[in-house]
Design a protein around this motif. Structure first.
Motif, PDB file in Angstrom:
ATOM      1  N   GLN A 120       0.833  -1.205   0.000  1.00 43.24           N
ATOM      2  CA  GLN A 120       0.000   0.000   0.000  1.00 43.24           C
ATOM      3  C   GLN A 120       0.868   1.256   0.000  1.00 43.24           C
ATOM      4  OE1 GLN A 120      -3.480   0.426   2.474  1.00 43.24           O
ATOM      5  NE2 GLN A 120      -3.567  -1.769   2.918  1.00 43.24           N
ATOM      6  N   ILE A 121       1.893   1.275   0.841  1.00 45.90           N
ATOM      7  CA  ILE A 121       2.763   2.452   0.936  1.00 45.90           C
ATOM      8  C   ILE A 121       3.503   2.680  -0.384  1.00 45.90           C
ATOM      9  CG2 ILE A 121       4.793   3.415   2.072  1.00 45.90           C
ATOM     10  CD1 ILE A 121       2.282   3.610   3.736  1.00 45.90           C
ATOM     11  N   ALA A 122       3.981   1.597  -1.006  1.00 47.75           N
ATOM     12  CA  ALA A 122       4.684   1.734  -2.282  1.00 47.75           C
ATOM     13  C   ALA A 122       3.759   2.306  -3.355  1.00 47.75           C
ATOM     14  CB  ALA A 122       5.247   0.386  -2.726  1.00 47.75           C
ATOM     15  N   LEU A 123       2.519   1.815  -3.419  1.00 48.13           N
ATOM     16  CA  LEU A 123       1.572   2.325  -4.397  1.00 48.13           C
ATOM     17  C   LEU A 123       1.190   3.770  -4.082  1.00 48.13           C
ATOM     18  CD1 LEU A 123      -0.131   1.852  -6.888  1.00 48.13           C
ATOM     19  CD2 LEU A 123      -1.889   0.782  -5.442  1.00 48.13           C
ATOM     20  N   ALA A 124       1.093   4.105  -2.789  1.00 54.84           N
ATOM     21  CA  ALA A 124       0.798   5.488  -2.403  1.00 54.84           C
ATOM     22  C   ALA A 124       1.892   6.432  -2.890  1.00 54.84           C
ATOM     23  CB  ALA A 124       0.639   5.584  -0.885  1.00 54.84           C
ATOM     24  N   HIS A 125       3.156   6.023  -2.781  1.00 52.01           N
ATOM     25  CA  HIS A 125       4.261   6.834  -3.297  1.00 52.01           C
ATOM     26  C   HIS A 125       4.129   7.026  -4.812  1.00 52.01           C
ATOM     27  CE1 HIS A 125       6.330   6.302   0.578  1.00 52.01           C
ATOM     28  NE2 HIS A 125       7.168   7.244   0.172  1.00 52.01           N
ATOM     29  N   GLU A 126       3.814   5.958  -5.517  1.00 48.56           N
ATOM     30  CA  GLU A 126       3.679   6.036  -6.978  1.00 48.56           C
ATOM     31  C   GLU A 126       2.573   7.006  -7.367  1.00 48.56           C
ATOM     32  OE1 GLU A 126       2.019   3.129 -10.534  1.00 48.56           O
ATOM     33  OE2 GLU A 126       2.988   2.199  -8.793  1.00 48.56           O
ATOM     34  N   ILE A 127       1.431   6.903  -6.695  1.00 44.56           N
ATOM     35  CA  ILE A 127       0.297   7.766  -7.017  1.00 44.56           C
ATOM     36  C   ILE A 127       0.601   9.214  -6.653  1.00 44.56           C
ATOM     37  CG2 ILE A 127      -2.078   8.278  -6.327  1.00 44.56           C
ATOM     38  CD1 ILE A 127      -2.538   5.229  -6.178  1.00 44.56           C
ATOM     39  N   ALA A 128       1.253   9.421  -5.512  1.00 50.15           N
ATOM     40  CA  ALA A 128       1.600  10.789  -5.097  1.00 50.15           C
ATOM     41  C   ALA A 128       2.459  11.466  -6.156  1.00 50.15           C
ATOM     42  CB  ALA A 128       2.315  10.764  -3.752  1.00 50.15           C
ATOM     43  N   ARG A 129       3.440  10.753  -6.683  1.00 47.39           N
ATOM     44  CA  ARG A 129       4.298  11.325  -7.733  1.00 47.39           C
ATOM     45  C   ARG A 129       3.473  11.659  -8.980  1.00 47.39           C
ATOM     46  NH1 ARG A 129       7.853   7.260  -5.764  1.00 47.39           N
ATOM     47  NH2 ARG A 129       9.712   8.179  -4.786  1.00 47.39           N
ATOM     48  N   ALA A 130       2.559  10.763  -9.339  1.00 45.94           N
ATOM     49  CA  ALA A 130       1.757  10.993 -10.537  1.00 45.94           C
ATOM     50  C   ALA A 130       0.887  12.237 -10.400  1.00 45.94           C
ATOM     51  CB  ALA A 130       0.879   9.774 -10.822  1.00 45.94           C
ATOM     52  N   ALA A 189      -5.053  18.239 -15.390  1.00 50.37           N
ATOM     53  CA  ALA A 189      -5.871  18.952 -14.399  1.00 50.37           C
ATOM     54  C   ALA A 189      -5.008  19.563 -13.303  1.00 50.37           C
ATOM     55  CB  ALA A 189      -6.902  18.007 -13.798  1.00 50.37           C
ATOM     56  N   THR A 190      -4.024  18.825 -12.812  1.00 49.71           N
ATOM     57  CA  THR A 190      -3.201  19.386 -11.740  1.00 49.71           C
ATOM     58  C   THR A 190      -2.350  20.548 -12.250  1.00 49.71           C
ATOM     59  OG1 THR A 190      -1.501  17.674 -12.097  1.00 49.71           O
ATOM     60  CG2 THR A 190      -3.174  17.239 -10.420  1.00 49.71           C
ATOM     61  N   ASP A 191      -1.919  20.486 -13.510  1.00 53.55           N
ATOM     62  CA  ASP A 191      -1.212  21.628 -14.090  1.00 53.55           C
ATOM     63  C   ASP A 191      -2.138  22.835 -14.221  1.00 53.55           C
ATOM     64  OD1 ASP A 191       1.083  20.123 -14.284  1.00 53.55           O
ATOM     65  OD2 ASP A 191       1.034  19.910 -16.464  1.00 53.55           O
ATOM     66  N   TRP A 192      -3.393  22.583 -14.605  1.00 55.86           N
ATOM     67  CA  TRP A 192      -4.370  23.677 -14.705  1.00 55.86           C
ATOM     68  C   TRP A 192      -4.551  24.343 -13.346  1.00 55.86           C
ATOM     69  CZ3 TRP A 192      -8.926  25.343 -12.627  1.00 55.86           C
ATOM     70  CH2 TRP A 192      -9.666  26.274 -13.351  1.00 55.86           C
ATOM     71  N   LEU A 193      -4.684  23.549 -12.286  1.00 53.22           N
ATOM     72  CA  LEU A 193      -4.826  24.115 -10.945  1.00 53.22           C
ATOM     73  C   LEU A 193      -3.570  24.876 -10.531  1.00 53.22           C
ATOM     74  CD1 LEU A 193      -6.632  21.099  -9.258  1.00 53.22           C
ATOM     75  CD2 LEU A 193      -7.623  23.374  -9.636  1.00 53.22           C
ATOM     76  N   ARG A 194      -2.404  24.328 -10.855  1.00 56.21           N
ATOM     77  CA  ARG A 194      -1.155  25.034 -10.541  1.00 56.21           C
ATOM     78  C   ARG A 194      -1.104  26.395 -11.224  1.00 56.21           C
ATOM     79  NH1 ARG A 194       3.327  22.427 -13.682  1.00 56.21           N
ATOM     80  NH2 ARG A 194       2.360  23.766 -15.251  1.00 56.21           N
ATOM     81  N   ASP A 195      -1.415  26.416 -12.517  1.00 53.35           N
ATOM     82  CA  ASP A 195      -1.246  27.641 -13.291  1.00 53.35           C
ATOM     83  C   ASP A 195      -2.321  28.685 -12.988  1.00 53.35           C
ATOM     84  OD1 ASP A 195       0.945  26.466 -14.478  1.00 53.35           O
ATOM     85  OD2 ASP A 195      -0.133  25.856 -16.288  1.00 53.35           O
TER      86      ASP A 195
END
Length: 488
Positions: free
Chosen positions: A199-209, A441-447
């Motif tokens: 779970q922790i490994a997948l959480a790291h992967e998703i956080a980066r994405a 979407a996350t880039d849109w929120l950032r910008d």
């Protein structure tokens, strides 16, 4: 410019010390040895004494009177500093330090009492927290509404009356939608083996994405997930239940939303008054956009279904559609942070009413558990059978965050507005989400929002990003469309 430059140089040190205090709080909740709690409380009180002295230093008043703003950034910095200076001068230094000391102790006592289901062990320290916050509210309100005065710590310019109006506008449609979902065929459930390490490994992967920068952050475990820090050091926590991987994964996405807001503020604003999220309502709009409108979307769930089967093998559901229904299941439940999107705001409404009654003196701490249980049975139709499922489930009251809870629903409302605008400009967003890539979407929120920090007021921040005044309509329309489809 001399007065402005002197003011900002002084404030830069204050902001740096505030970050140290925040990181000390993160350490307490994430990795501090339990036996260190009494000493940590004294350390937190000492830090608050220093910070309060700086925030009320008479030189600030002189600089603020003499300083002139050459541009919009300087104007925003001066406005935020004036607001902070006026506010902090109303609170005695003795009270500020005592609040820091007591809430530091209370957090540990809450965690221990919650684990042992011992409400009686927690009530005395909670009574002290409420007493101190009532005293602080009286100083800040100066005869006005004490709850409104506390809300300014989290949502500058907000008021309980506005929050109540918001809740009144949302409740009817939410209740109808919830009942329709509960009356329909139940959603599937996951089953299988979900080891903590996986779970922790997948959480790291998703956080980066989702855009979280681990070079400027880290992921740890806590009793109650949270995000802490800003700028170049922004840390997040999650929690793990080996029977329920959604708890870990979606808590992580939620906290990544908070963290990315802080990491993406323009570094030109680092260690300045506007170099942070403008309010908790706007902050929550980021975490709820990431967690729900992106992370719980049908497109992203299609990708996550395949990825979880890669990691965990058989997860008990056989199709992307059933997985999507499992992620968005509407069921009776006790825990706010694990609630579906329909019932989440009903959880917040309960807390808003109870904590407001506590601050106004209409409810005493000794009666809080009974009031919670009665209200929960009335609102959700289930009986709370232990404190960890009831009034002790959240960390907020133990650390004195009265006035905070309504910002969660305000954040949902803001998220509805933001994602409606984002989708209007991102016609291929679902194709990206289906590939496990939320960055359009996350880039849109950032910008459009995150990089500005606290340059604008909370409402103006949303309006600048969307071109419209915020309202509940986009959120409620999104929920109705989504859950009508899910539950036919």
């Amino acid at each position: 410019m001399a007065a402005y430059d002197d003011l900002m140089a002084f404030q830069r040190v204050t902001e740096a010390l505030s970050q140290v205090a925040g990181r000390t709080g993160w350490d307490q909740e994430a990795i501090m040895p339990r036996g260190a709690a009494p000493q940590r409380a004294e350390e937190m009180a000492a830090l608050e004494e220093v910070l309060h002295a700086r925030r009320t230093d008479p030189r600030l008043g002189d600089w603020l009177r003499e300083a002139h703003a050459p541009d919009a950034v300087a104007d925003a910095n001066l406005a935020e500093l004036q607001r902070s200076y006026d506010r902090n001068r109303k609170v005695p230094a003795r009270l500020a330090a005592e609040l820091a000391r007591v809430t530091s102790l209370a957090q540990g006592q809450w965690a221990g009492a919650r684990a042992s289901e011992d409400a009686a062990a927690f009530l005395p320290v909670l009574e002290e927290v409420v007493r101190l916050r009532r005293e602080e509210a009286a100083h800040l309100a100066e005869g006005g509404d004490p709850y409104d005065a506390l809300m300014q710590d989290y949502e500058p310019g907000g008021s309980a009356a506005e929050m109540a109006t918001m809740f009144d506008s949302m409740r009817p449609r939410l209740v109808v939608l919830r009942q329709a979902a509960l009356d329909a065929a139940p959603a599937p459930r996951l089953s299988g083996n979900f080891p903590k390490a996986d779970q922790i490994a997948l959480a790291h992967e998703i956080a980066r994405a989702f855009g979280y920068d681990f070079d400027r952050g880290r992921l740890d475990l806590a009793v109650h997930p949270f995000s802490s820090g800003s700028g170049m050091d922004v840390r997040i926590t999650t929690r793990v239940d080996e029977a329920d991987p959604f708890n870990c994964l979606y808590s992580t996405i939620h906290e990544v939303g908070h963290a990315c807001y802080e990491q993406n503020v323009d570094l030109a604003h680092l260690l300045t008054p506007i170099g942070k999220g403008v309010s908790m309502g706007v902050h929550e709009s980021q975490s709820r956009s990431y967690e729900n409108q992106l992370g719980r979307s049908e497109a992203y769930c299609g990708w996550l279904f395949g990825r979880m089967r890669d990691v965990f093998g058989d997860i008990g559901v056989a199709s992307e559609r059933d997985f999507y229904r499992a992620v968005n299941a509407v069921r009776p439940g006790f825990i706010r942070t694990e609630s579906d999107e329909l019932q989440y705001n009903l959880h917040v409404m309960l807390r808003f009413d109870l904590e407001r009654a506590l601050i106004l003196g209409d409810l005493e701490v000794a009666d809080l558990e009974g009031a919670w249980n009665d209200r929960f049975a009335a609102d959700f139709g289930v009986t709370v059978d232990r404190p960890s499922l009831g009034f002790m489930q959240d960390v907020h009251w133990s650390v004195g965050l009265m006035g905070y809870f309504p910002t969660y629903s305000l954040g949902n409302l803001f998220a509805g507005c933001l994602m409606q605008s984002a989708r209007a400009t991102l016609p291929d967003l679902d194709a990206s989400l289906a590939a496990g890539d939320p960055t359009p979407a996350t880039d849109w929120l950032r910008d459009n929002l995150q990089r500005y920090g606290a340059l604008r007021s909370p409402v103006d921040t949303i309006q600048h990003a969307t071109g419209k005044a915020p309202s509940a309509g986009p959120l409620l329309d999104y929920l109705e469309a989504k859950f009508t489809d899910l539950y036919r």
